[in-house]
Enzyme design. Structure first.
Site, PDB file in Angstrom:
ATOM      1  CG  HIS A   1       0.706   5.380   4.239  1.00  0.00           C
ATOM      2  ND1 HIS A   1      -0.068   5.299   5.371  1.00  0.00           N
ATOM      3  CD2 HIS A   1       1.478   4.264   4.239  1.00  0.00           C
ATOM      4  CE1 HIS A   1       0.232   4.192   6.036  1.00  0.00           C
ATOM      5  NE2 HIS A   1       1.177   3.538   5.374  1.00  0.00           N
TER       6      HIS A   1
ATOM      7  CG  HIS B   1      -0.290  -0.155   2.526  1.00  0.00           C
ATOM      8  ND1 HIS B   1       0.089  -1.378   3.013  1.00  0.00           N
ATOM      9  CD2 HIS B   1       0.069   0.753   3.474  1.00  0.00           C
ATOM     10  CE1 HIS B   1       0.637  -1.236   4.205  1.00  0.00           C
ATOM     11  NE2 HIS B   1       0.657   0.046   4.509  1.00  0.00           N
TER      12      HIS B   1
HETATM   13  P1  5GP Z   1       1.937   0.463   7.406  1.00  0.00           P
HETATM   14  O1  5GP Z   1       1.826  -1.028   7.184  1.00  0.00           O
HETATM   15  O2  5GP Z   1       2.160   1.220   6.135  1.00  0.00           O
HETATM   16  O3  5GP Z   1       2.964   0.810   8.426  1.00  0.00           O
HETATM   17  O4  5GP Z   1       0.611   0.995   8.029  1.00  0.00           O
HETATM   18  C1  5GP Z   1      -0.629   0.390   7.874  1.00  0.00           C
HETATM   19  C2  5GP Z   1      -1.675   1.466   7.922  1.00  0.00           C
HETATM   20  O5  5GP Z   1      -2.925   0.821   7.873  1.00  0.00           O
HETATM   21  C3  5GP Z   1      -1.674   2.321   9.191  1.00  0.00           C
HETATM   22  O6  5GP Z   1      -1.579   3.677   8.816  1.00  0.00           O
HETATM   23  C4  5GP Z   1      -2.990   1.989   9.868  1.00  0.00           C
HETATM   24  O7  5GP Z   1      -3.578   3.118  10.468  1.00  0.00           O
HETATM   25  C5  5GP Z   1      -3.825   1.452   8.740  1.00  0.00           C
HETATM   26  N1  5GP Z   1      -4.786   0.446   9.134  1.00  0.00           N
HETATM   27  C6  5GP Z   1      -4.577  -0.610   9.955  1.00  0.00           C
HETATM   28  N2  5GP Z   1      -5.688  -1.360  10.062  1.00  0.00           N
HETATM   29  C7  5GP Z   1      -6.622  -0.778   9.291  1.00  0.00           C
HETATM   30  C8  5GP Z   1      -7.981  -1.087   8.982  1.00  0.00           C
HETATM   31  O8  5GP Z   1      -8.567  -2.051   9.457  1.00  0.00           O
HETATM   32  N3  5GP Z   1      -8.623  -0.236   8.136  1.00  0.00           N
HETATM   33  C9  5GP Z   1      -8.019   0.845   7.586  1.00  0.00           C
HETATM   34  N4  5GP Z   1      -8.739   1.595   6.770  1.00  0.00           N
HETATM   35  N5  5GP Z   1      -6.742   1.177   7.852  1.00  0.00           N
HETATM   36  C10 5GP Z   1      -6.046   0.374   8.688  1.00  0.00           C
END
Ligand code: 5GP
Length: 140
Positions: free
Chosen positions: A107, A105
């Site tokens: 951001h 993903h």
């Molecule tokens: P990363 O893997 O890039 O560090 O972060 C994962 C991102 O996913 C975080 O910013 C977190 O807030 C978001 N996130 C985690 N669980 C969920 C979810 O169930 N729904 C959504 N919409 N975002 C999520």
């Protein structure tokens, strides 16, 4: 290091399959975009590919270009929707790289001059997430 196998039970895979809800911004055959549930900026959107890739390095190269076009499209809409002065685009790989959810993903964070990112881990207000998703959708 070797990249671990893709886990189809990760939370974003469940969102893709419709097993978990999301505040949807955009969807086509290549990508899905939805609001980050713990936004670090107003209008914080996540753009994920439909291809099951754990991180950037195991994304099939042929699928990467079309996916990045969707990241760019959503980023442009988020900038417009929030009249942003700038954008922060982030992508993390593996725990050591800051990754928490193991489905690729990007951001997309609309930024205002002089406004710092919010701390991580704070749940967004549901009504605000819904309203912000609608703002980005309208700008697409
Ligand atoms: P990363 O893997 O890039 O560090 O972060 C994962 C991102 O996913 C975080 O910013 C977190 O807030 C978001 N996130 C985690 N669980 C969920 C979810 O169930 N729904 C959504 N919409 N975002 C999520």
């Amino acid at each position: 290091m070797t990249t671990p196998a893709y886990d189809p039970q990760n939370i974003f895979a469940k969102i893709l399959r419709g097993e978990m809800p999301c505040y949807k911004v955009f969807e086509d055959d290549v990508a899905l975009a939805f609001m980050d549930i713990m936004p670090r900026a107003e209008g914080h959107v996540l753009v994920i590919p439909k291809t099951p890739a754990r991180g950037l390095l195991d994304m099939p190269p042929d699928a990467l270009g079309p996916y990045m076009l969707r990241v760019q499209k959503v980023a442009a809409a988020a900038r417009k929707a929030f009249d942003a002065d700038g954008l922060t685009i982030q992508q993390f790989n593996e725990t050591a790289g800051g990754q928490v959810v193991f489905h690729l993903h990007f951001h997309v964070l609309p930024r205002k001059e002089g406004v710092a990112l919010k701390p991580p881990g704070i749940m967004g207000d549901k009504a605000a997430l819904e309203a912000n998703a609608a703002r980005v959708r309208a700008a697409l």
